[in-house]
Design an enzyme around this catalytic site. Structure first.
Site, PDB file in Angstrom:
ATOM      1  N   ASP A 234     -15.171 -17.150   0.827  1.00 52.93           N
ATOM      2  CA  ASP A 234     -14.968 -17.139  -0.472  1.00 52.93           C
ATOM      3  C   ASP A 234     -14.076 -16.115  -0.936  1.00 52.93           C
ATOM      4  O   ASP A 234     -14.577 -14.805  -0.312  1.00 52.93           O
ATOM      5  CB  ASP A 234     -16.510 -17.140  -1.283  1.00 52.93           C
ATOM      6  CG  ASP A 234     -17.030 -18.493  -1.529  1.00 52.93           C
ATOM      7  OD1 ASP A 234     -16.484 -19.391  -0.761  1.00 52.93           O
ATOM      8  OD2 ASP A 234     -18.134 -18.594  -2.278  1.00 52.93           O
ATOM      9  N   HIS A 283     -20.298 -12.787  -2.099  1.00 49.45           N
ATOM     10  CA  HIS A 283     -19.476 -11.900  -2.782  1.00 49.45           C
ATOM     11  C   HIS A 283     -19.518 -10.438  -3.096  1.00 49.45           C
ATOM     12  O   HIS A 283     -20.831  -9.912  -3.401  1.00 49.45           O
ATOM     13  CB  HIS A 283     -19.799 -12.670  -4.296  1.00 49.45           C
ATOM     14  CG  HIS A 283     -19.357 -14.306  -4.228  1.00 49.45           C
ATOM     15  ND1 HIS A 283     -19.975 -15.118  -4.934  1.00 49.45           N
ATOM     16  CD2 HIS A 283     -18.972 -14.874  -3.259  1.00 49.45           C
ATOM     17  CE1 HIS A 283     -19.538 -16.424  -4.827  1.00 49.45           C
ATOM     18  NE2 HIS A 283     -18.913 -16.254  -3.413  1.00 49.45           N
ATOM     19  N   CYS A 396     -16.079 -12.625 -11.714  1.00 45.70           N
ATOM     20  CA  CYS A 396     -16.153 -13.867 -11.124  1.00 45.70           C
ATOM     21  C   CYS A 396     -15.458 -15.013 -11.903  1.00 45.70           C
ATOM     22  O   CYS A 396     -15.006 -15.967 -11.254  1.00 45.70           O
ATOM     23  CB  CYS A 396     -17.677 -14.363 -10.980  1.00 45.70           C
ATOM     24  SG  CYS A 396     -19.045 -13.332 -10.332  1.00 45.70           S
TER      25      CYS A 396
HETATM   26  N1  ARG Z   1     -24.330 -12.158  -4.952  1.00 48.16           N
HETATM   27  C1  ARG Z   1     -24.282 -11.359  -6.217  1.00 48.16           C
HETATM   28  C2  ARG Z   1     -25.719 -10.777  -6.643  1.00 48.16           C
HETATM   29  O1  ARG Z   1     -26.670 -11.666  -6.611  1.00 48.16           O
HETATM   30  C3  ARG Z   1     -23.326 -11.885  -7.423  1.00 48.16           C
HETATM   31  C4  ARG Z   1     -22.106 -11.903  -6.923  1.00 48.16           C
HETATM   32  C5  ARG Z   1     -21.319 -12.872  -8.054  1.00 48.16           C
HETATM   33  N2  ARG Z   1     -19.901 -13.160  -7.883  1.00 48.16           N
HETATM   34  C6  ARG Z   1     -19.221 -14.131  -7.768  1.00 48.16           C
HETATM   35  N3  ARG Z   1     -18.115 -13.880  -7.675  1.00 48.16           N
HETATM   36  N4  ARG Z   1     -19.625 -15.411  -8.246  1.00 48.16           N
HETATM   37  O2  ARG Z   1     -25.657  -9.718  -7.020  1.00 48.16           O
END
Ligand code: ARG
Length: 406
Positions: A234, A283, A396
């Site tokens: 991603d 991410h 995001c």
């Molecule tokens: N996985 C990350 C967390 O829970 C959130 C990342 C969201 N980023 C995105 N590009 N959709 O902290």
């Protein structure tokens, strides 16, 4: 499936509305169509997502357990829509964000077409058009499409942004610009990316189960919820820091995905991997947040200063851990809807307008004040809690198309 056309909005307020008909944006001839090599230079053109018809993404249980918070996992079923009032509010927040970017900051804003996600993926359903950062990334004058790991996101870029991509290519052509769009290889039929992983014990769906633990820099894919049989990544697992792109392996990004990205980005860009210690990694934009050239905020439970310093690009940077743990804060002041898909580290998912100004969720007052007092930032507070509920925040929900001085 296509309910609304792509609607670029120009810098005039009346045309910023998301329902305005397609028209040719008037752009300063000095502005390229796509051009970005970092996350903080003045933002001049931006794609902002759309929430309508978002569904809970449906992936095999081992993937949901690996990446999603435990509290709401039973919601992650095929064709299960997010609550309608949350989606409606999320769209209002996205529209408002688009308006502010256009009217207050003179940024050219593009919006994707509206997609009925229940009708995509040959009826098995998709996820959302609100998180374009995951699927697209500009590197110099090249736009790269992610080779997404999740099956429910396989057609997301084409469905939501396909028309937009054609439009910017057309714009670039008319202006004689050299622009490249690198579409992902299309998988038709069975995907191999979960082979060998689907038989992992299901366990209690409410229990927080790690699929496996991965140590720093291990090449073993065994701890991840995808294998390494084909490129998967991603775009949100990567960030631009000049010609160095910093990324991470995660439950949606594998080695072949990193190799693929290395192969398609233009020279002289290179990709370096950060060893993060996030068992639920998906991410990188809630782990690190560059504020400007030379200053970066990071999540100290996911990455160390030592690891960051290992990368030449951060040698002389001011690297600052967030001095409190957002996971330990109570939600008392924040009665917003559930963050179905993210941790509270989402506070770091802010978006820079330029080196001085940054967009932060309006309820994150402690963070906003810290940025103002500690770093002299000008914080733009905007409502985004309902977008947060769908899986991300300002970083995001956007793709920076042009960053840099005119
Ligand atoms: N996985 C990350 C967390 O829970 C959130 C990342 C969201 N980023 C995105 N590009 N959709 O902290």
């Amino acid at each position: 499936m296509v309910l609304k056309e792509d609607t670029p909005s120009s810098t005039t307020p009346q045309q910023a509305s998301t329902t305005s008909p397609t028209f040719k944006p008037t752009v300063a001839s000095t502005m390229p169509t796509i051009s970005a090599s970092n996350e903080w230079s003045p933002l001049r053109s931006l794609l902002i997502g759309r929430a309508s018809h978002s569904l809970f993404p449906s992936e095999p249980p081992h993937m949901t357990r690996a990446t999603m918070p435990s509290a709401h996992r039973s919601q992650f079923r095929s064709l299960n829509p997010f609550p309608a009032h949350i989606v409606a509010k999320a769209d209002e927040e996205l529209d408002n964000f688009a308006r502010v970017m256009t009217e207050r900051f003179g940024i050219k804003v593009y919006r994707p077409r509206e997609v009925d996600w229940a009708k995509t993926n040959m009826g098995t359903g998709g996820y959302t058009g609100a998180m374009p950062r995951d699927g697209l990334m500009v590197v110099g004058n090249t736009m790269v499409e992610a080779c997404m790991g999740w099956g429910c996101r396989r057609d997301e870029v084409e469905d939501a942004y396909g028309g937009f991509l054609q439009m910017i290519m057309q714009e670039a052509r008319e202006r004689g610009e050299s622009v490249r769009i690198c579409r992902a290889p299309k998988i038709v039929g069975r995907d191999s990316v979960y082979d060998g992983l689907l038989d992992l014990p299901d366990g209690d769906p409410d229990e927080h189960v790690d699929v496996g633990v991965h140590g720093p820099n291990e090449s073993s894919e065994m701890g991840w919820a995808i294998n390494n049989t084909r490129p998967a990544f991603d775009c949100a697992d990567f960030m631009r820091f000049g010609t160095t792109i910093i990324g991470q392996l995660s439950h949606v990004t594998n080695r072949k995905g990193v190799d693929y990205l290395r192969a398609v980005i233009p020279e002289p860009y290179t990709v370096e991997l950060l060893n993060t210690t996030d068992d639920h990694a998906m991410h990188i934009d809630a782990t690190i947040l560059p504020l400007r050239q030379g200053t970066l905020i990071y999540c100290p439970t996911r990455v160390t200063e030592e690891e960051l310093r290992r990368h030449e690009v951060f040698k002389n940077w001011d690297l600052r851990p967030l001095p409190w743990n957002p996971e330990e804060e109570t939600d008392e002041e924040d009665d917003g809807p559930p963050r179905y898909m993210c941790s509270k580290w989402l506070v770091l998912n802010a978006m820079s307008v330029d080196e001085k100004r940054i967009v932060v969720e309006e309820k994150q007052e402690r963070f906003a004040r810290w940025l103002e007092q500690e770093f002299g930032m000008e914080v733009v507070r905007l409502p985004f809690r309902h977008v947060n509920s769908l899986g991300g925040s300002f970083h995001c929900a956007t793709v920076d198309l042009v960053r840099g001085e005119s």
